[in-house]
Scaffold this motif. Sequence first.
Motif, PDB file in Angstrom:
ATOM      1  N   ALA A  59      -7.136  -4.813  -7.779  1.00  0.00           N
ATOM      2  CA  ALA A  59      -8.101  -5.212  -6.739  1.00  0.00           C
ATOM      3  C   ALA A  59      -9.534  -5.132  -7.281  1.00  0.00           C
ATOM      4  O   ALA A  59     -10.372  -5.993  -6.979  1.00  0.00           O
ATOM      5  CB  ALA A  59      -7.940  -4.320  -5.511  1.00  0.00           C
ATOM      6  N   ARG A  97      -1.431 -13.574  -7.780  1.00  0.00           N
ATOM      7  CA  ARG A  97      -2.089 -14.232  -8.917  1.00  0.00           C
ATOM      8  C   ARG A  97      -1.856 -15.738  -8.897  1.00  0.00           C
ATOM      9  O   ARG A  97      -1.770 -16.377  -9.930  1.00  0.00           O
ATOM     10  CB  ARG A  97      -1.656 -13.612 -10.252  1.00  0.00           C
ATOM     11  CG  ARG A  97      -1.988 -12.138 -10.296  1.00  0.00           C
ATOM     12  CD  ARG A  97      -1.916 -11.538 -11.650  1.00  0.00           C
ATOM     13  NE  ARG A  97      -3.171 -11.690 -12.376  1.00  0.00           N
ATOM     14  CZ  ARG A  97      -3.496 -10.993 -13.446  1.00  0.00           C
ATOM     15  NH1 ARG A  97      -2.651 -10.106 -13.923  1.00  0.00           N
ATOM     16  NH2 ARG A  97      -4.634 -11.181 -14.057  1.00  0.00           N
ATOM     17  N   PHE A 104     -10.097  -8.192  -9.132  1.00  0.00           N
ATOM     18  CA  PHE A 104     -10.149  -9.287  -8.157  1.00  0.00           C
ATOM     19  C   PHE A 104     -11.562  -9.392  -7.559  1.00  0.00           C
ATOM     20  O   PHE A 104     -12.143 -10.481  -7.484  1.00  0.00           O
ATOM     21  CB  PHE A 104      -9.100  -8.993  -7.073  1.00  0.00           C
ATOM     22  CG  PHE A 104      -9.108  -9.902  -5.883  1.00  0.00           C
ATOM     23  CD1 PHE A 104      -8.576 -11.180  -5.948  1.00  0.00           C
ATOM     24  CD2 PHE A 104      -9.625  -9.466  -4.665  1.00  0.00           C
ATOM     25  CE1 PHE A 104      -8.566 -12.009  -4.835  1.00  0.00           C
ATOM     26  CE2 PHE A 104      -9.615 -10.279  -3.545  1.00  0.00           C
ATOM     27  CZ  PHE A 104      -9.079 -11.558  -3.630  1.00  0.00           C
ATOM     28  N   PHE A 156       0.821  -1.209   0.000  1.00  0.00           N
ATOM     29  CA  PHE A 156       0.000   0.000   0.000  1.00  0.00           C
ATOM     30  C   PHE A 156       0.857   1.263   0.000  1.00  0.00           C
ATOM     31  O   PHE A 156       1.888   1.316   0.677  1.00  0.00           O
ATOM     32  CB  PHE A 156      -0.927   0.027   1.227  1.00  0.00           C
ATOM     33  CG  PHE A 156      -1.962  -1.068   1.209  1.00  0.00           C
ATOM     34  CD1 PHE A 156      -3.095  -0.964   0.410  1.00  0.00           C
ATOM     35  CD2 PHE A 156      -1.791  -2.216   1.967  1.00  0.00           C
ATOM     36  CE1 PHE A 156      -4.037  -1.983   0.384  1.00  0.00           C
ATOM     37  CE2 PHE A 156      -2.731  -3.244   1.944  1.00  0.00           C
ATOM     38  CZ  PHE A 156      -3.862  -3.121   1.145  1.00  0.00           C
ATOM     39  N   LYS A 161     -14.395 -10.251 -10.213  1.00  0.00           N
ATOM     40  CA  LYS A 161     -14.348 -11.675 -10.553  1.00  0.00           C
ATOM     41  C   LYS A 161     -15.080 -12.512  -9.505  1.00  0.00           C
ATOM     42  O   LYS A 161     -15.533 -13.621  -9.770  1.00  0.00           O
ATOM     43  CB  LYS A 161     -12.880 -12.107 -10.619  1.00  0.00           C
ATOM     44  CG  LYS A 161     -12.625 -13.357 -11.402  1.00  0.00           C
ATOM     45  CD  LYS A 161     -11.143 -13.605 -11.527  1.00  0.00           C
ATOM     46  CE  LYS A 161     -10.873 -15.054 -11.876  1.00  0.00           C
ATOM     47  NZ  LYS A 161      -9.440 -15.372 -11.807  1.00  0.00           N
ATOM     48  N   VAL A 167     -12.507   0.601  -2.234  1.00  0.00           N
ATOM     49  CA  VAL A 167     -11.263   0.384  -2.960  1.00  0.00           C
ATOM     50  C   VAL A 167     -10.903   1.672  -3.705  1.00  0.00           C
ATOM     51  O   VAL A 167     -11.794   2.390  -4.180  1.00  0.00           O
ATOM     52  CB  VAL A 167     -11.399  -0.837  -3.918  1.00  0.00           C
ATOM     53  CG1 VAL A 167     -12.502  -0.664  -4.938  1.00  0.00           C
ATOM     54  CG2 VAL A 167     -10.085  -1.180  -4.590  1.00  0.00           C
TER      55      VAL A 167
HETATM   56  C1  LIG Z   1      -5.859  -7.739  -4.445  1.00  0.00           C
HETATM   57  C2  LIG Z   1      -4.931  -8.863  -3.968  1.00  0.00           C
HETATM   58  C3  LIG Z   1      -5.168  -9.105  -2.475  1.00  0.00           C
HETATM   59  C4  LIG Z   1      -5.211 -10.147  -4.760  1.00  0.00           C
HETATM   60  O1  LIG Z   1      -4.370 -11.153  -4.221  1.00  0.00           O
HETATM   61  P1  LIG Z   1      -3.890 -12.405  -5.138  1.00  0.00           P
HETATM   62  O2  LIG Z   1      -3.147 -13.300  -4.206  1.00  0.00           O
HETATM   63  O3  LIG Z   1      -3.181 -11.917  -6.328  1.00  0.00           O
HETATM   64  O4  LIG Z   1      -5.308 -13.010  -5.527  1.00  0.00           O
HETATM   65  P2  LIG Z   1      -5.691 -14.245  -6.487  1.00  0.00           P
HETATM   66  O5  LIG Z   1      -4.467 -14.865  -7.052  1.00  0.00           O
HETATM   67  O6  LIG Z   1      -6.623 -15.106  -5.735  1.00  0.00           O
HETATM   68  O7  LIG Z   1      -6.559 -13.534  -7.608  1.00  0.00           O
HETATM   69  C5  LIG Z   1      -5.937 -12.803  -8.596  1.00  0.00           C
HETATM   70  C6  LIG Z   1      -7.021 -12.107  -9.413  1.00  0.00           C
HETATM   71  O8  LIG Z   1      -7.043 -10.710  -9.091  1.00  0.00           O
HETATM   72  C7  LIG Z   1      -7.151  -9.950 -10.310  1.00  0.00           C
HETATM   73  N1  LIG Z   1      -5.855  -9.307 -10.545  1.00  0.00           N
HETATM   74  C8  LIG Z   1      -4.790  -9.348  -9.723  1.00  0.00           C
HETATM   75  N2  LIG Z   1      -3.781  -8.601 -10.257  1.00  0.00           N
HETATM   76  C9  LIG Z   1      -4.248  -8.102 -11.414  1.00  0.00           C
HETATM   77  C10 LIG Z   1      -3.709  -7.252 -12.402  1.00  0.00           C
HETATM   78  N3  LIG Z   1      -2.445  -6.762 -12.295  1.00  0.00           N
HETATM   79  N4  LIG Z   1      -4.467  -6.925 -13.443  1.00  0.00           N
HETATM   80  C11 LIG Z   1      -5.748  -7.410 -13.569  1.00  0.00           C
HETATM   81  N5  LIG Z   1      -6.310  -8.227 -12.669  1.00  0.00           N
HETATM   82  C12 LIG Z   1      -5.563  -8.555 -11.597  1.00  0.00           C
HETATM   83  C13 LIG Z   1      -7.452 -10.944 -11.400  1.00  0.00           C
HETATM   84  O9  LIG Z   1      -8.861 -11.146 -11.414  1.00  0.00           O
HETATM   85  C14 LIG Z   1      -6.730 -12.172 -10.888  1.00  0.00           C
HETATM   86  O10 LIG Z   1      -7.227 -13.361 -11.406  1.00  0.00           O
HETATM   87  P3  LIG Z   1      -6.398 -14.073 -12.610  1.00  0.00           P
HETATM   88  O11 LIG Z   1      -4.988 -14.173 -12.118  1.00  0.00           O
HETATM   89  O12 LIG Z   1      -7.093 -15.399 -12.745  1.00  0.00           O
HETATM   90  O13 LIG Z   1      -6.577 -13.150 -13.773  1.00  0.00           O
HETATM   91  C15 LIG Z   1      -3.420  -8.495  -4.216  1.00  0.00           C
HETATM   92  O14 LIG Z   1      -3.281  -8.061  -5.545  1.00  0.00           O
HETATM   93  C16 LIG Z   1      -2.855  -7.432  -3.277  1.00  0.00           C
HETATM   94  O15 LIG Z   1      -2.372  -7.745  -2.188  1.00  0.00           O
HETATM   95  N6  LIG Z   1      -2.852  -6.160  -3.721  1.00  0.00           N
HETATM   96  C17 LIG Z   1      -2.264  -5.073  -2.938  1.00  0.00           C
HETATM   97  C18 LIG Z   1      -3.140  -4.731  -1.768  1.00  0.00           C
HETATM   98  C19 LIG Z   1      -4.518  -4.275  -2.211  1.00  0.00           C
HETATM   99  O16 LIG Z   1      -4.650  -3.469  -3.125  1.00  0.00           O
HETATM  100  N7  LIG Z   1      -5.550  -4.806  -1.532  1.00  0.00           N
HETATM  101  C20 LIG Z   1      -6.934  -4.477  -1.815  1.00  0.00           C
HETATM  102  C21 LIG Z   1      -7.348  -3.303  -1.009  1.00  0.00           C
HETATM  103  S1  LIG Z   1      -9.041  -2.887  -1.294  1.00  0.00           S
END
Ligand SMILES: CC(C)(COP(=O)(O)OP(=O)(O)OC[C@H]1O[C@@H](n2cnc3c(N)ncnc32)[C@H](O)[C@@H]1OP(=O)(O)O)[C@@H](O)C(=O)NCCC(=O)NCCS
Length: 158
Positions: free
Chosen positions: A118, A84, A121, A28, A124, A111
């Motif tokens: 996110a 991911r 995410f 963040f 989906k 968000v």
């Molecule tokens: C949001 C977050 C928690 C997702 O965690 P993750 O471990 O990557 O989650 P998953 O692997 O279960 O799901 C990934 C999905 O998120 C979406 N996604 C993640 N990164 C993405 C990107 N760069 N572009 C588009 N979609 C994305 C997609 O839908 C993806 O699915 P896919 O890989 O099948 O396309 C992570 O990206 C994160 O920690 N982000 C930083 C903190 C944050 O912003 N938190 C949300 C605050 S509201």
Amino acid sequence: MTGPRGITIRPPRPQDLAAVIRIEQASFSDPWSDAFLAEELANDVLRMALVAEGPEGVCGYVMAWRVAEQLHVLNIATDPALRRRGVGGFLLREAALRAWAQGLREITLEVRRSNTSARHFYRKRGLQELAVRKGYYADNGEDALIMTGPLDSVLDSD
Ligand SMILES: CC(C)(COP(=O)(O)OP(=O)(O)OC[C@H]1O[C@@H](n2cnc3c(N)ncnc32)[C@H](O)[C@@H]1OP(=O)(O)O)[C@@H](O)C(=O)NCCC(=O)NCCS
């Protein structure tokens, strides 16, 4: 419960705080303070906190509040090196499962408009962008999008 790559989801322990702080700071632009994270990790009646643990230790967390029938997600993040690969989805689904068992039926969160990964995410997982809170974030005046959806849509997603 064991998920992708041998990851388990469990309530946090005090010794998880250092890993949570590291992931928070890597995730963040305006991270929560250490003291605030410590407080949210302490499970109580209204709060729900979970960590994901893999072979290398804690690799993600979710923190939420129970507000009437809603699970309000305050914070979720996964280790940038493991994104991911299903860890975030597994965490959110497990939080939804536990909330469902406690009678909650909706999920809601805010968000940043610029947080496209996110937003993808959550979309989906069946959440929709319902409204905008203008200039919600104090650090840069960015808008918050309020996302909400039925809790069972999170349960039905991967
Ligand atoms: C949001 C977050 C928690 C997702 O965690 P993750 O471990 O990557 O989650 P998953 O692997 O279960 O799901 C990934 C999905 O998120 C979406 N996604 C993640 N990164 C993405 C990107 N760069 N572009 C588009 N979609 C994305 C997609 O839908 C993806 O699915 P896919 O890989 O099948 O396309 C992570 O990206 C994160 O920690 N982000 C930083 C903190 C944050 O912003 N938190 C949300 C605050 S509201």
